[in-house]
Scaffold this active site. Sequence first.
Site, PDB file in Angstrom:
ATOM      1  N   LEU A  68       0.479  -1.247  -0.121  1.00 12.57           N
ATOM      2  CA  LEU A  68      -0.142  -0.007   0.202  1.00 12.57           C
ATOM      3  C   LEU A  68       0.491   1.437   0.192  1.00 12.57           C
ATOM      4  O   LEU A  68       2.083   1.540   0.980  1.00 12.57           O
ATOM      5  CB  LEU A  68      -0.395   0.257   0.530  1.00 12.57           C
ATOM      6  CG  LEU A  68      -2.315  -1.135   1.187  1.00 12.57           C
ATOM      7  CD1 LEU A  68      -2.678  -1.036   2.153  1.00 12.57           C
ATOM      8  CD2 LEU A  68      -3.347  -0.568   0.100  1.00 12.57           C
ATOM      9  N   ASP A  69       0.736   2.794  -1.383  1.00 17.41           N
ATOM     10  CA  ASP A  69       1.722   3.371  -0.424  1.00 17.41           C
ATOM     11  C   ASP A  69       1.431   4.286   0.668  1.00 17.41           C
ATOM     12  O   ASP A  69       0.470   3.509   1.388  1.00 17.41           O
ATOM     13  CB  ASP A  69       0.687   4.418  -2.386  1.00 17.41           C
ATOM     14  CG  ASP A  69       1.158   3.745  -3.188  1.00 17.41           C
ATOM     15  OD1 ASP A  69       2.350   3.137  -3.392  1.00 17.41           O
ATOM     16  OD2 ASP A  69       0.703   4.420  -4.357  1.00 17.41           O
ATOM     17  N   PRO A  70       1.799   4.661   0.592  1.00 14.95           N
ATOM     18  CA  PRO A  70       2.029   5.757   2.560  1.00 14.95           C
ATOM     19  C   PRO A  70       0.490   6.051   2.641  1.00 14.95           C
ATOM     20  O   PRO A  70       0.252   6.290   3.445  1.00 14.95           O
ATOM     21  CB  PRO A  70       3.246   6.971   2.112  1.00 14.95           C
ATOM     22  CG  PRO A  70       3.822   6.143   1.236  1.00 14.95           C
ATOM     23  CD  PRO A  70       3.534   5.276  -0.018  1.00 14.95           C
TER      24      PRO A  70
END
EC number: 5.4.99.25
Length: 312
Positions: free
Chosen positions: A37-39
Site C-alpha cells: 500500500l502506498d503511504p
Amino acid sequence: MDGILILDKSPGKTSQKVVQEVKRILGVRKAGHAGTLDPLATGVLPLCLNEATKLVQFLSLDDKEYRATMLLGVTTETMDIEGRITDRREPEVDEVRIREALQFFTGPISQEPPRYSAVKFKGRPLYSWARKGVDIALPPRTVQVYSSILEEIALPYVTFRVACSKGTYIRTLCADLGERLGCGACMSVLRRLRCGCFTLETAVSLEDIADGKGRETLLSRVIPLSDGLRNVAAIEISEELSGRIRDGFQPDGSTLREYHIPSLADGDMVKFLTSSGGLVAVARFLYASDQLAVSDMGQPAVRILRVFHDRA
C-alpha cells in the site's frame, strides 16, 4: 508467534515501515507484507509473521478491493494528490459520463506502472529513478478490473469502489479515468477494503499493537498458517508423509491415492495439512485428481512449491 495479522494501515507510512514497526513491537524475528500500500493509502494490509512469511508469495496473488476518491481537473506527476501538479483543467462532466468512463475501464485493461512506484528496473524501484530525473518507461501490463461501482459525486471529487486483480494501480486508473473524461484526475484518497479473503472486519490498527493493551485479544487475531490460503483445497495427510515431504519427497500418485483427494484440475494448487491442522506444504497438481489412478507410478503427482514447519 507464527501466523497472519491483518492490519488496518494508517496513512503516512510505507508498507515496509509498518512491517519494521510491527517486528519491533511484537518482538518477532521475521515479518513481511502481502500487497504493498502506498503511504497515502489505508486499509487491509496482511502481515505475515515468522514462518508465515513463506506465504507472502501466494497471498500477493490475491484479488483486491478498494474505495477510491479521485480529484477531477488536477493532474500530478505521481498520479496522486501528494505529487507536483502538472496540469489543471475545468471538469465539465456529469454522472452519465462518469459512469461511462468507469465502464470503459472494466474488464481486462492495459496499464503502465507509475513512474513513482516500487516496481523494479535494474534492481532499483522506479521512484528512485524518477527522483533523479530519469524517466523509465516499462512495458504496459494487462490487469483485470472486475467491477467499478460509483458511490458518490461531489465535484470535483468522485468516489468509487473497485474490485481488481493483483498488480492493478488505482492511481493509474484514476489518471486514465481523468483523461477519458477530458479533464485529467489524480487520486486523493485510497482505502483497501479487501485483500483476497481478508477484510477490515478482522483488522487491527498499529495503535492497537503499540498500546500493548489486550495482548491476549491481539494474539487471538493472529490467523494460523493453515487458514492463510482459505481458497486453496486441502488434503489431510499422515505424520509419516508430512515428515517425508518436509525432507524433500514429492508425492506420487500411488502415495496420494491413500488419501481423500478433492476434485482438482491439472495445475491447481493444494495445501497439505496434518491431522491437527498444521500446514505442511503448498503444492501444484501435475495431473487432474481423477487421473491419479493412471498416472505414472513413481513419478511425482505434485510439485511442492513451499514447505512449512508449522507448530500447530
